[in-house]
Design a protein around this motif. Structure first.
Motif, PDB file in Angstrom:
ATOM      1  N   GLY A   1     -21.600 -11.955 -11.751  1.00  0.00           N
ATOM      2  CA  GLY A   1     -21.321 -13.042 -10.806  1.00  0.00           C
ATOM      3  C   GLY A   1     -20.737 -14.253 -11.512  1.00  0.00           C
ATOM      4  N   GLY A   2     -20.472 -15.282 -10.715  1.00  0.00           N
ATOM      5  CA  GLY A   2     -19.942 -16.522 -11.287  1.00  0.00           C
ATOM      6  C   GLY A   2     -21.061 -17.384 -11.855  1.00  0.00           C
ATOM      7  N   LYS A   3     -22.180 -17.382 -11.179  1.00  0.00           N
ATOM      8  CA  LYS A   3     -23.271 -18.297 -11.520  1.00  0.00           C
ATOM      9  C   LYS A   3     -23.765 -18.190 -12.966  1.00  0.00           C
ATOM     10  CE  LYS A   3     -26.583 -19.395  -8.385  1.00  0.00           C
ATOM     11  NZ  LYS A   3     -27.715 -19.069  -7.489  1.00  0.00           N
ATOM     12  N   PRO A   4     -23.902 -16.972 -13.543  1.00  0.00           N
ATOM     13  CA  PRO A   4     -24.439 -16.893 -14.916  1.00  0.00           C
ATOM     14  C   PRO A   4     -23.615 -17.679 -15.939  1.00  0.00           C
ATOM     15  CG  PRO A   4     -24.444 -14.730 -13.895  1.00  0.00           C
ATOM     16  CD  PRO A   4     -23.686 -15.640 -12.972  1.00  0.00           C
TER      17      PRO A   4
ATOM     18  N   GLU B   1     -14.150 -22.339 -11.331  1.00  0.00           N
ATOM     19  CA  GLU B   1     -12.998 -22.009 -10.495  1.00  0.00           C
ATOM     20  C   GLU B   1     -13.350 -20.987  -9.426  1.00  0.00           C
ATOM     21  OE1 GLU B   1      -9.601 -21.362 -13.072  1.00  0.00           O
ATOM     22  OE2 GLU B   1      -9.947 -23.308 -14.061  1.00  0.00           O
ATOM     23  N   ALA B   2     -14.572 -21.120  -8.880  1.00  0.00           N
ATOM     24  CA  ALA B   2     -15.039 -20.161  -7.870  1.00  0.00           C
ATOM     25  C   ALA B   2     -14.095 -20.090  -6.670  1.00  0.00           C
ATOM     26  CB  ALA B   2     -16.448 -20.536  -7.412  1.00  0.00           C
ATOM     27  N   TYR B   3     -13.408 -21.212  -6.364  1.00  0.00           N
ATOM     28  CA  TYR B   3     -12.557 -21.249  -5.156  1.00  0.00           C
ATOM     29  C   TYR B   3     -11.071 -21.377  -5.498  1.00  0.00           C
ATOM     30  CZ  TYR B   3     -17.125 -21.732  -3.242  1.00  0.00           C
ATOM     31  OH  TYR B   3     -18.438 -21.488  -2.939  1.00  0.00           O
ATOM     32  N   TYR B   4     -10.718 -21.090  -6.744  1.00  0.00           N
ATOM     33  CA  TYR B   4      -9.334 -21.301  -7.206  1.00  0.00           C
ATOM     34  C   TYR B   4      -8.316 -20.593  -6.301  1.00  0.00           C
ATOM     35  CZ  TYR B   4      -5.562 -21.945 -10.578  1.00  0.00           C
ATOM     36  OH  TYR B   4      -4.402 -22.323 -11.190  1.00  0.00           O
TER      37      TYR B   4
HETATM   38  N1  PLP Z   1     -19.736 -22.169  -8.393  1.00  0.00           N
HETATM   39  C1  PLP Z   1     -19.619 -22.684  -7.164  1.00  0.00           C
HETATM   40  C2  PLP Z   1     -18.997 -24.017  -6.999  1.00  0.00           C
HETATM   41  C3  PLP Z   1     -20.114 -21.978  -6.057  1.00  0.00           C
HETATM   42  O1  PLP Z   1     -20.024 -22.520  -4.836  1.00  0.00           O
HETATM   43  C4  PLP Z   1     -20.707 -20.725  -6.262  1.00  0.00           C
HETATM   44  C5  PLP Z   1     -21.267 -19.951  -5.142  1.00  0.00           C
HETATM   45  O2  PLP Z   1     -21.380 -20.378  -4.033  1.00  0.00           O
HETATM   46  C6  PLP Z   1     -20.784 -20.228  -7.567  1.00  0.00           C
HETATM   47  C7  PLP Z   1     -20.300 -20.980  -8.608  1.00  0.00           C
HETATM   48  C8  PLP Z   1     -21.463 -18.918  -7.862  1.00  0.00           C
HETATM   49  O3  PLP Z   1     -20.699 -17.846  -7.503  1.00  0.00           O
HETATM   50  P1  PLP Z   1     -21.299 -16.390  -7.534  1.00  0.00           P
HETATM   51  O4  PLP Z   1     -21.812 -16.107  -6.165  1.00  0.00           O
HETATM   52  O5  PLP Z   1     -20.173 -15.524  -7.905  1.00  0.00           O
HETATM   53  O6  PLP Z   1     -22.380 -16.343  -8.545  1.00  0.00           O
END
Ligand code: PLP
Length: 398
Positions: free
Chosen positions: A98-101, A204-207
């Motif tokens: 995922g993005g969060k880690p 860049e989650a929304y790039y």
């Molecule tokens: N960064 C931002 C700004 C987000 O809004 C989110 C998820 O909503 C994430 C990171 C995390 O993304 P992921 O769900 O891929 O972990």
């Protein structure tokens, strides 16, 4: 039971509590209009699902390298180079679940206890949580209402920098505000990072979640590739939130440290899903384009109705799937001065469920205006019209 002291510094996503309340309200027989979570009610494009299924059937079910499979790392480096003008190779990519880690691992790799880290507030709450959990000082910088969207104040950001400031977290195309900086502002922010020797996380989650224009990354400016880590995620672009697939992309030394954290935390990201990731990046893009078309229609309708409600004003951002309307006038008209009172009253009386500014970092002393966040990624057009119709009727009733 005595839990470890450090847990007192760990934050959370309080938005999940709003989901629980919305679920309770629905279980009691009420209609709920879910604008609260940034999840998506759109399915992942079929070509990605098929490639993943194929990989499972072909036996890609064991461990894989902790950096991720080479094919995905190469595809990510190429994809980012094309849009950012950078020169990454697979050595600069560590695949993540995922993005969060990437947030916690970036902080762990580059921040010592006592260091200061600048982060956007209102912003994704995990920045503040991870900085504080790992013993840093979380220093918020904020946005203000501009002519067309929320804007940053670069002088105010520079004024927050001290000799202890080590990190700068940037989330252009921002959750929750939908803010997007002009390229020249991003360049000025890049210069600030270089001048003060800051390391940057570019979230860049929304790039690629945009309906008009082009995105710019702070990492594209001279001198930034060597001092930035990009948070990449498949979650939003390809409606893959539940798959858990993303990546950290940055200088090899930092990526090696992050991959070592992968070894310690999860060994590797899910193996067969990474083949779906390769298909997502290199295969047919019509699924992604359809996702954007659906979201754009929802955005237009949500903005239109919100702006027709007395005491509410809302920008129409070209990116993300969030809106952050100012509801100060409406709250005053209803005699409400507390975010939670407002949110709960609206849920009880109209079924419309949303998060408020309070779910996106500790409010900064002196804030006078009130904002709520609408996510339109998890609610269909007809439900948007119906739900916001109820919200409007409630707002107009005395
Ligand atoms: N960064 C931002 C700004 C987000 O809004 C989110 C998820 O909503 C994430 C990171 C995390 O993304 P992921 O769900 O891929 O972990």
């Amino acid at each position: 039971m005595k839990l470890a002291d450090r847990l007192s510094r760990l934050g959370t996503e309080t938005a999940f509590a709003v989901s629980g309340e919305a679920a309770d309200h629905a279980a009691a027989g009420n209609t709920v209009y879910p604008f609260h979570l940034g999840d998506m009610n759109i399915t992942t494009p079929a070509n990605i699902i098929e490639a993943t299924y194929r990989a499972m059937k072909e036996g890609k079910t064991g461990y894989c390298p902790n950096y991720g499979i080479p094919g995905l790392r190469e595809a990510l480096a190429e994809d980012i180079n094309k849009s950012h003008g950078t020169s990454y190779s697979m050595a600069n990519v560590a695949v993540q679940p995922g993005g969060k880690p990437s947030i916690g691992k970036f902080v762990l790799a580059l921040m010592n206890p006592g260091d200061e880290a600048l982060y956007p507030n209102p912003g994704y709450p995990i920045y503040e949580s991870q900085i504080q959990f790992h013993g840093g000082v979380a220093v918020p910088y904020t946005y203000h209402e501009g002519a067309e969207n929320f804007e940053l104040d670069l002088d105010a950001i520079e004024a927050l920098i001290t000799p202890k400031t080590k990190l700068l977290i940037v989330n252009d195309l921002q959750n929750p505000t939908g803010a997007e900086s002009k390229p020249e502002q991003l360049e000025a922010l890049a210069k600030l990072a270089i001048k003060h020797d800051l390391f940057v996380l570019s979230d860049e989650a929304y790039y690629d979640m945009r309906y008009a224009g082009e995105s710019t990354s702070i990492t594209s400016f001279e001198g930034m590739q060597e001092r930035s880590v990009i948070l990449y995620t498949f979650s939003k672009k390809y409606a893959m939130t539940g798959w858990r697939l993303g990546a950290s992309i940055g200088p090899k030394e930092v990526i090696d440290a992050i991959a070592k954290l992968n070894v310690n935390d999860e060994s590797c990201s899910n193996h067969f899903i990474q083949y779906g990731g390769v298909e997502a990046l290199t295969g047919d893009q019509s699924g992604h384009e359809e996702i954007l078309a659906v979201l754009k229609e929802r955005r237009d309708k949500t903005v239109e109705i919100l702006n027709s409600i007395p005491g509410v004003r809302c920008y129409c951002p070209n990116a993300t799937f969030y809106l952050f309307p100012n509801v100060t006038g409406l709250m005053q008209a209803k005699g409400l001065t507390d975010y939670e009172d407002f949110r709960k009253t609206v849920l009880q009386e109209t079924g419309v469920s949303f998060c408020t500014r309070k779910h996106f970092g500790s409010p900064i002393p002196g804030e006078k205006e009130f904002y709520i966040r609408f996510a339109y990624s998890g609610i269909d057009l007809d439900q948007i019209e119906e739900g916001l119709g109820q919200f409007k009727a409630w707002a107009e009733s005395v």
